[in-house]
Design a protein around this motif. Structure first.
Motif, mmCIF file in Angstrom:
data_model
loop_
_atom_site.group_PDB
_atom_site.id
_atom_site.type_symbol
_atom_site.label_atom_id
_atom_site.label_comp_id
_atom_site.label_asym_id
_atom_site.label_seq_id
_atom_site.Cartn_x
_atom_site.Cartn_y
_atom_site.Cartn_z
ATOM 1 N N SER A 22 0.797 -1.158 0.051
ATOM 2 C CA SER A 22 -0.091 0.017 -0.005
ATOM 3 C C SER A 22 0.979 1.381 -0.074
ATOM 4 N N ASN A 34 -5.703 5.445 0.559
ATOM 5 C CA ASN A 34 -4.806 4.151 0.928
ATOM 6 C C ASN A 34 -5.011 3.114 -0.380
ATOM 7 N N PHE A 36 -4.283 0.122 -2.574
ATOM 8 C CA PHE A 36 -3.341 -1.038 -2.177
ATOM 9 C C PHE A 36 -3.535 -2.338 -3.261
#
Length: 52
Positions: A22, A34, A36
């Motif tokens: 991430s 975030n 990822f």
């Protein structure tokens, strides 16, 4: 002319214990995001599409 809209990146990407990689970023409006991606076989299997 459009305003300059940039994304702030916070430090290096990191490998998470669940097998994801991430990177924290802040979008032009100030929202922390975030994104990822799964990188280990177990993490990839958790995100595999269900067929059938």
């Amino acid at each position: 002319m459009a305003p300059n809209r940039t994304v702030a990146v916070f430090g290096p990407g990191s490998a998470r214990p669940a097998g994801n990689r991430s990177q924290l970023v802040r979008d032009p409006d100030g929202t922390q995001v975030n994104p990822f991606t799964p990188v280990t076989p177990a993490a990839i299997a958790r995100f595999a599409p269900v067929t059938g």
